[in-house]
Design an enzyme around this catalytic site. Structure first.
Site, PDB file in Angstrom:
ATOM      1  N   VAL A   1       0.822  -1.242  -0.002  1.00  0.00           N
ATOM      2  CA  VAL A   1       0.025  -0.034   0.118  1.00  0.00           C
ATOM      3  C   VAL A   1       0.899   1.160  -0.095  1.00  0.00           C
ATOM      4  CG1 VAL A   1      -1.907   1.102   1.168  1.00  0.00           C
ATOM      5  CG2 VAL A   1      -1.954  -1.461   1.159  1.00  0.00           C
TER       6      VAL A   1
ATOM      7  N   LYS B   1      -6.673  -1.732   9.771  1.00  0.00           N
ATOM      8  CA  LYS B   1      -7.916  -2.188  10.575  1.00  0.00           C
ATOM      9  C   LYS B   1      -7.643  -2.866  12.024  1.00  0.00           C
ATOM     10  CE  LYS B   1      -6.476  -4.756   7.071  1.00  0.00           C
ATOM     11  NZ  LYS B   1      -6.374  -4.883   5.828  1.00  0.00           N
TER      12      LYS B   1
ATOM     13  N   VAL C   1     -11.050  -0.494   5.253  1.00  0.00           N
ATOM     14  CA  VAL C   1     -12.479  -1.615   5.104  1.00  0.00           C
ATOM     15  C   VAL C   1     -12.528  -1.582   3.676  1.00  0.00           C
ATOM     16  CG1 VAL C   1     -14.421  -1.870   5.682  1.00  0.00           C
ATOM     17  CG2 VAL C   1     -13.417  -0.704   7.212  1.00  0.00           C
TER      18      VAL C   1
ATOM     19  N   GLY D   1       0.330  -9.114  -3.404  1.00  0.00           N
ATOM     20  CA  GLY D   1      -0.053  -8.136  -2.318  1.00  0.00           C
ATOM     21  C   GLY D   1      -1.382  -8.073  -1.572  1.00  0.00           C
TER      22      GLY D   1
ATOM     23  N   LYS E   1     -12.700  -5.546  10.360  1.00  0.00           N
ATOM     24  CA  LYS E   1     -13.262  -4.565   9.254  1.00  0.00           C
ATOM     25  C   LYS E   1     -14.815  -4.466   9.732  1.00  0.00           C
ATOM     26  CE  LYS E   1     -10.445  -5.501   5.441  1.00  0.00           C
ATOM     27  NZ  LYS E   1      -9.953  -6.624   4.467  1.00  0.00           N
TER      28      LYS E   1
HETATM   29  N1  LIG Z   1      -2.166  -5.110   0.925  1.00  0.00           N
HETATM   30  C1  LIG Z   1      -3.574  -4.532   0.983  1.00  0.00           C
HETATM   31  O1  LIG Z   1      -4.196  -4.988  -0.077  1.00  0.00           O
HETATM   32  C2  LIG Z   1      -3.997  -3.902   1.909  1.00  0.00           C
HETATM   33  C3  LIG Z   1      -3.414  -3.645   3.147  1.00  0.00           C
HETATM   34  N2  LIG Z   1      -3.995  -3.021   4.022  1.00  0.00           N
HETATM   35  C4  LIG Z   1      -3.362  -2.746   5.309  1.00  0.00           C
HETATM   36  O2  LIG Z   1      -2.247  -1.620   4.963  1.00  0.00           O
HETATM   37  C5  LIG Z   1      -1.353  -1.811   5.932  1.00  0.00           C
HETATM   38  C6  LIG Z   1       0.163  -2.099   5.191  1.00  0.00           C
HETATM   39  O3  LIG Z   1      -0.006  -3.270   4.455  1.00  0.00           O
HETATM   40  P1  LIG Z   1       0.916  -3.760   3.175  1.00  0.00           P
HETATM   41  O4  LIG Z   1       1.174  -2.658   2.537  1.00  0.00           O
HETATM   42  O5  LIG Z   1       0.215  -4.773   2.512  1.00  0.00           O
HETATM   43  O6  LIG Z   1       2.192  -4.544   4.086  1.00  0.00           O
HETATM   44  P2  LIG Z   1       3.363  -4.672   3.430  1.00  0.00           P
HETATM   45  O7  LIG Z   1       3.990  -5.945   4.294  1.00  0.00           O
HETATM   46  O8  LIG Z   1       3.635  -4.992   1.966  1.00  0.00           O
HETATM   47  O9  LIG Z   1       4.489  -3.581   3.903  1.00  0.00           O
HETATM   48  C7  LIG Z   1       4.534  -3.205   5.253  1.00  0.00           C
HETATM   49  C8  LIG Z   1       5.618  -2.028   5.298  1.00  0.00           C
HETATM   50  O10 LIG Z   1       5.719  -1.710   6.648  1.00  0.00           O
HETATM   51  C9  LIG Z   1       6.948  -1.394   6.921  1.00  0.00           C
HETATM   52  N3  LIG Z   1       7.246  -1.310   8.467  1.00  0.00           N
HETATM   53  C10 LIG Z   1       6.807  -2.432   9.274  1.00  0.00           C
HETATM   54  N4  LIG Z   1       7.006  -2.042  10.646  1.00  0.00           N
HETATM   55  C11 LIG Z   1       7.377  -0.799  10.619  1.00  0.00           C
HETATM   56  C12 LIG Z   1       7.766  -0.091  11.372  1.00  0.00           C
HETATM   57  N5  LIG Z   1       7.773  -0.439  12.791  1.00  0.00           N
HETATM   58  N6  LIG Z   1       8.278   1.197  11.143  1.00  0.00           N
HETATM   59  C13 LIG Z   1       8.306   1.684   9.715  1.00  0.00           C
HETATM   60  N7  LIG Z   1       7.932   0.847   8.979  1.00  0.00           N
HETATM   61  C14 LIG Z   1       7.590  -0.205   9.228  1.00  0.00           C
HETATM   62  C15 LIG Z   1       7.620  -2.265   6.186  1.00  0.00           C
HETATM   63  O11 LIG Z   1       9.067  -1.823   6.140  1.00  0.00           O
HETATM   64  P3  LIG Z   1      10.362  -2.644   5.257  1.00  0.00           P
HETATM   65  O12 LIG Z   1       9.889  -2.258   3.853  1.00  0.00           O
HETATM   66  O13 LIG Z   1      11.565  -2.121   5.662  1.00  0.00           O
HETATM   67  O14 LIG Z   1       9.996  -4.201   5.648  1.00  0.00           O
HETATM   68  C16 LIG Z   1       7.092  -2.125   4.915  1.00  0.00           C
HETATM   69  O15 LIG Z   1       7.394  -1.156   4.210  1.00  0.00           O
HETATM   70  C17 LIG Z   1      -1.552  -3.206   6.831  1.00  0.00           C
HETATM   71  O16 LIG Z   1      -2.163  -2.474   7.980  1.00  0.00           O
HETATM   72  C18 LIG Z   1      -2.596  -3.827   6.040  1.00  0.00           C
HETATM   73  O17 LIG Z   1      -3.841  -4.566   6.905  1.00  0.00           O
HETATM   74  C19 LIG Z   1      -5.393  -2.371   4.023  1.00  0.00           C
HETATM   75  C20 LIG Z   1      -6.112  -2.696   2.741  1.00  0.00           C
HETATM   76  C21 LIG Z   1      -5.391  -3.460   1.715  1.00  0.00           C
HETATM   77  N1  LIG Z   2      -5.335  -8.793   3.632  1.00  0.00           N
HETATM   78  C1  LIG Z   2      -6.520  -8.126   3.176  1.00  0.00           C
HETATM   79  C2  LIG Z   2      -5.954  -6.751   2.632  1.00  0.00           C
HETATM   80  C3  LIG Z   2      -7.003  -5.587   2.440  1.00  0.00           C
HETATM   81  O1  LIG Z   2      -7.533  -5.365   3.314  1.00  0.00           O
HETATM   82  C4  LIG Z   2      -7.366  -8.719   2.238  1.00  0.00           C
HETATM   83  O2  LIG Z   2      -7.087  -9.478   1.675  1.00  0.00           O
HETATM   84  O3  LIG Z   2      -8.378  -8.096   2.187  1.00  0.00           O
END
Ligand SMILES: NC(=O)C1=CN([C@@H]2O[C@H](COP(=O)(O)OP(=O)(O)OC[C@H]3O[C@@H](n4cnc5c(N)ncnc54)[C@H](OP(=O)(O)O)[C@@H]3O)[C@@H](O)[C@H]2O)C=CC1
Ligand SMILES: N[C@@H](CC=O)C(=O)O
Length: 392
Positions: free
Chosen positions: A15, A97, A124, A179, A197
């Protein structure tokens, strides 16, 4: 109204990198991404490493940054970041969430106290504007029910399993590659993510704030080929649903797989798509559908929150102010449960048993049970029981 939005971005995963690319493409006047903080200094990145910092203070203590985008995968660390950001009078946009469901009341109170916005449309159903819709279009209608396919990963897994028999773990690996999946995919397949959610939805839709502990979440981990065969023979699909229903006895809410008749709209929601079916007293039935997960679709929800800050947008929580519905988990629901081993079916006692049967080597039974009793009786199950809600 902020004249300039200066962003500190936490996270550059699915994201976080999505919103980076969307902002780069859109070049919106008066929006500037100043600092990106991630966790691992040695991780290969798709953009130059000089774009990154590894210290939260570089955002939280920078007085020029007035908006924090919290897009990390660690709910506990996210809580600390968001709390500090709100206390520093920075607006927060988050997709987390799990963090919200666990600290909702405190974070909403902090945002009000410090007169900053806490927005979380992306948390959500990915790109679907469900929270804004509940807040604006349904603020004064009386919602009767909300049924959501809100976890893209589970819906992707179920869609693929209905297409052809294939190993569950291979499909999860694909969802991770795309992803969609959480870093810990058990959150997806065991119904936790859908539960977080549902808690957020329920607050905006019904004004009821549940704790994660009080809501039943059953997942799709133990769905078997014979369950799918059974569903197909009876003209059903199986979907993981966050189900909330308000009547004179209160709000019933749970997450569980459900057999859905093929005639219903939710059966056509496939892969990582999500959908929310709303039934309201005045507006009647509505269905919102769209991409529920993935880098760029989720970034679109983050972007919409971000630009709404120019208008000082914050949630009104009108349902919480208008209604005082009570949570009620005594309601009876019709449930199907199955296992290859008949012994696994024994520990669950129905209020009324309706039917026992077999599907090849699979044993199943259907009966009525209260949501509360189902939650208690499935709490510590170690068997491979698959449990799903069956239509009346
Ligand atoms: N993926 C999706 O489709 C969706 C995700 N979400 C939510 O969005 C959020 C992110 O998800 P997503 O992008 O998939 O996760 P990813 O696992 O793809 O990425 C997580 C990122 O968070 C960074 N990170 C973790 N801990 C820390 C910290 N303490 N300080 C700074 N950076 C940190 C990681 O750093 P590094 O790169 O160094 O490892 C990485 O860049 C989550 O809460 C997820 O539930 C919500 C809707 C949809
Ligand atoms: N892991 C979640 C990401 C979005 O919230 C999903 O699969 O829906």
């Amino acid at each position: 109204m902020p004249q300039q939005i200066t962003i500190g971005l936490f996270g550059f995963g699915s994201v976080g990198s999505g919103i980076y690319h969307v902002l780069k493409k859109k070049q919106i006047p008066r929006i500037h991404l100043k600092t990106i903080v991630v966790k691992s200094p040695n991780k290969p990145r798709s953009i130059d490493s000089k774009n990154f910092s590894y210290r939260a203070e570089d955002i939280l203590e920078d007085t020029e940054i007035n908006v924090v985008l919290e897009l990390i995968d660690d709910a506990q660390a996210a809580y600390t970041i968001v709390k500090k950001a709100l206390e520093s009078k920075k607006h927060v946009v988050t997709a987390n969430k799990k963090m919200l469901a666990n600290h909702f009341e405190e974070l909403v109170a902090l945002s009000k106290k410090h007169k900053v916005s806490l927005l979380y449309e992306a948390s959500v159903c990915g790109s679907i504007p469900i929270l804004r819709t509940l807040e604006t279009s349904f603020a004064y209608d009386n919602l009767k029910s909300l049924k959501a396919i809100s976890n893209g990963t589970s819906n992707y897994v179920l869609t693929r399993l209905f297409q052809k028999l294939q190993p569950f773990k291979d499909i999860i690996t694909d969802a991770q590659k795309h992803g969609f999946a959480e870093s810990d995919p058990t959150l997806d397949i065991d119904g936790w993510d859908s539960k977080f959610k549902l808690i957020i939805n329920n607050y905006h839709a019904f004004g009821v704030l549940n704790t994660p502990e009080e809501i039943l979440n059953l997942g799709i981990r133990h769905v078997k080929p014979e369950d799918i065969e059974f569903a197909k023979e009876k003209n059903f699909s199986i979907k993981l649903i966050g189900h909330s229903n308000l009547d004179e006895e209160g709000l019933t809410a749970y997450v569980a797989p459900q057999f859905i008749p093929k005639t219903e709209a939710l059966t056509s929601i496939d892969f990582e798509n999500n959908a929310v079916e709303i039934d309201a007293e005045f507006a009647h039935q509505h269905l919102l559908k769209g991409k529920g997960a993935g880098s760029i679709p989720t970034a679109s929800a983050v972007l919409s929150d971000l630009v709404s800050l120019f208008d000082d947008y914050c949630y009104g929580y009108s349902k919480a102010r208008q209604q005082s519905a009570e949570f009620n988990d005594e309601k009876l629901i019709k449930v199907y449960m199955s296992s290859y081993d008949r012994k696994d079916l024994k520990p669950i006692k129905f209020e009324t048993e309706i039917l026992c049967g077999t599907q090849k080597h699979l044993q199943y039974k259907i009966g009525k049970i209260s949501v509360k009793s189902l939650k208690q009786q499935t709490a510590d199950l170690s068997s491979e029981l698959f449990v799903a809600v069956f239509p009346d």
